[in-house]
Design a protein around this motif. Sequence first.
Motif, short mmCIF file in Angstrom:
data_model
loop_
_atom_site.label_atom_id
_atom_site.label_comp_id
_atom_site.label_asym_id
_atom_site.label_seq_id
_atom_site.Cartn_x
_atom_site.Cartn_y
_atom_site.Cartn_z
N GLY A 39 0.83 -1.21 0.00
CA GLY A 39 0.00 0.00 0.00
C GLY A 39 0.86 1.26 0.00
N GLU A 40 1.91 1.24 0.81
CA GLU A 40 2.83 2.38 0.84
C GLU A 40 3.52 2.56 -0.51
OE1 GLU A 40 5.53 1.63 4.07
OE2 GLU A 40 3.96 1.80 5.60
N LYS A 41 3.95 1.44 -1.10
CA LYS A 41 4.59 1.51 -2.41
C LYS A 41 3.61 2.02 -3.46
CE LYS A 41 7.39 -1.03 -5.74
NZ LYS A 41 7.35 0.07 -6.62
N ARG A 42 2.38 1.55 -3.41
CA ARG A 42 1.37 2.01 -4.36
C ARG A 42 1.16 3.53 -4.20
NH1 ARG A 42 -2.14 -1.67 -3.56
NH2 ARG A 42 -3.16 -0.65 -1.80
N GLU A 43 1.11 4.01 -2.97
CA GLU A 43 0.94 5.45 -2.70
C GLU A 43 2.13 6.24 -3.25
OE1 GLU A 43 -0.79 8.92 -1.57
OE2 GLU A 43 -1.74 6.95 -1.44
N THR A 44 3.33 5.74 -2.98
CA THR A 44 4.55 6.39 -3.49
C THR A 44 4.55 6.39 -5.02
OG1 THR A 44 5.78 5.68 -1.54
CG2 THR A 44 7.07 6.33 -3.45
N ASP A 45 4.21 5.24 -5.61
CA ASP A 45 4.17 5.14 -7.07
C ASP A 45 3.13 6.08 -7.67
OD1 ASP A 45 6.17 3.26 -6.93
OD2 ASP A 45 4.88 1.53 -7.37
N THR A 46 1.99 6.21 -7.01
CA THR A 46 0.93 7.11 -7.48
C THR A 46 1.42 8.55 -7.44
OG1 THR A 46 -0.79 5.61 -6.70
CG2 THR A 46 -1.44 7.88 -7.09
N GLN A 47 2.08 8.93 -6.36
CA GLN A 47 2.62 10.29 -6.26
C GLN A 47 3.69 10.53 -7.32
OE1 GLN A 47 3.95 10.62 -2.22
NE2 GLN A 47 1.89 10.84 -1.39
N THR A 48 4.58 9.57 -7.49
CA THR A 48 5.63 9.69 -8.50
C THR A 48 5.03 9.81 -9.90
OG1 THR A 48 7.14 8.38 -7.14
CG2 THR A 48 7.68 8.54 -9.47
N LEU A 49 4.04 9.00 -10.17
CA LEU A 49 3.38 9.05 -11.47
C LEU A 49 2.71 10.41 -11.68
CD1 LEU A 49 2.54 7.63 -14.07
CD2 LEU A 49 0.52 6.78 -12.85
N SER A 50 2.07 10.93 -10.64
CA SER A 50 1.42 12.23 -10.73
C SER A 50 2.44 13.32 -11.04
CB SER A 50 0.70 12.53 -9.42
OG SER A 50 0.12 13.81 -9.46
N VAL A 51 3.58 13.29 -10.37
CA VAL A 51 4.64 14.27 -10.61
C VAL A 51 5.16 14.13 -12.04
CG1 VAL A 51 7.01 14.90 -9.98
CG2 VAL A 51 5.32 14.53 -8.20
N ARG A 52 5.35 12.89 -12.47
CA ARG A 52 5.88 12.67 -13.82
C ARG A 52 4.89 13.11 -14.89
NH1 ARG A 52 9.16 6.93 -13.38
NH2 ARG A 52 10.82 7.76 -12.05
N VAL A 53 3.61 12.86 -14.67
CA VAL A 53 2.59 13.30 -15.64
C VAL A 53 2.58 14.83 -15.70
CG1 VAL A 53 0.09 13.44 -16.04
CG2 VAL A 53 1.15 11.24 -15.52
N SER A 54 2.66 15.48 -14.55
CA SER A 54 2.69 16.94 -14.49
C SER A 54 3.93 17.48 -15.21
CB SER A 54 2.68 17.40 -13.04
OG SER A 54 2.82 18.79 -12.96
N THR A 55 5.07 16.86 -14.94
CA THR A 55 6.32 17.28 -15.58
C THR A 55 6.24 17.06 -17.09
OG1 THR A 55 7.56 16.71 -13.58
CG2 THR A 55 8.83 16.92 -15.62
N LEU A 56 5.68 15.95 -17.49
CA LEU A 56 5.52 15.67 -18.92
C LEU A 56 4.65 16.73 -19.58
CD1 LEU A 56 5.98 13.86 -21.40
CD2 LEU A 56 3.97 12.55 -20.68
#
Length: 122
Positions: free
Chosen positions: A26-43
């Motif tokens: 669950g923690e990894k999923r949360e971290t991955d979701t945040q990372t993905l959100s940042v990457r989508v924003s950066t993209l």
Amino acid sequence: QEELKEEKAAEQNDQTQYETFIAEAGEKRETDTQTLSVRVSTLAEVTEKHRVLTQRQKTLRGELENTKKVIANLHKECDWLVKNYKERETKRAAEAEALSKAQSVLATSGAKAFAEVRKHGK
């Protein structure tokens, strides 16, 4: 009975490991979701910057082409001026001489006319 205790202890251990695994997942999923959100924003930001820079590049290339045309036209004009300088200089000198002669003729004829007017006026 001893065997039952061991099985319960093993089951309890397995349950604890499972709960730890689920919590970590669950923690990894949360971290991955945040990372993905940042990457989508950066993209999205990078994509927009790319679009803006591509448009700016297109505009600058157009300006460069126009500048090259202006330079080419100026070069042609300069070449013409340099090529025809002597001829134009000779024509200007001839024109200045002709004007000087005309001025001389007019001054002489003006003096003669003035003399005639004085002569007839008396």
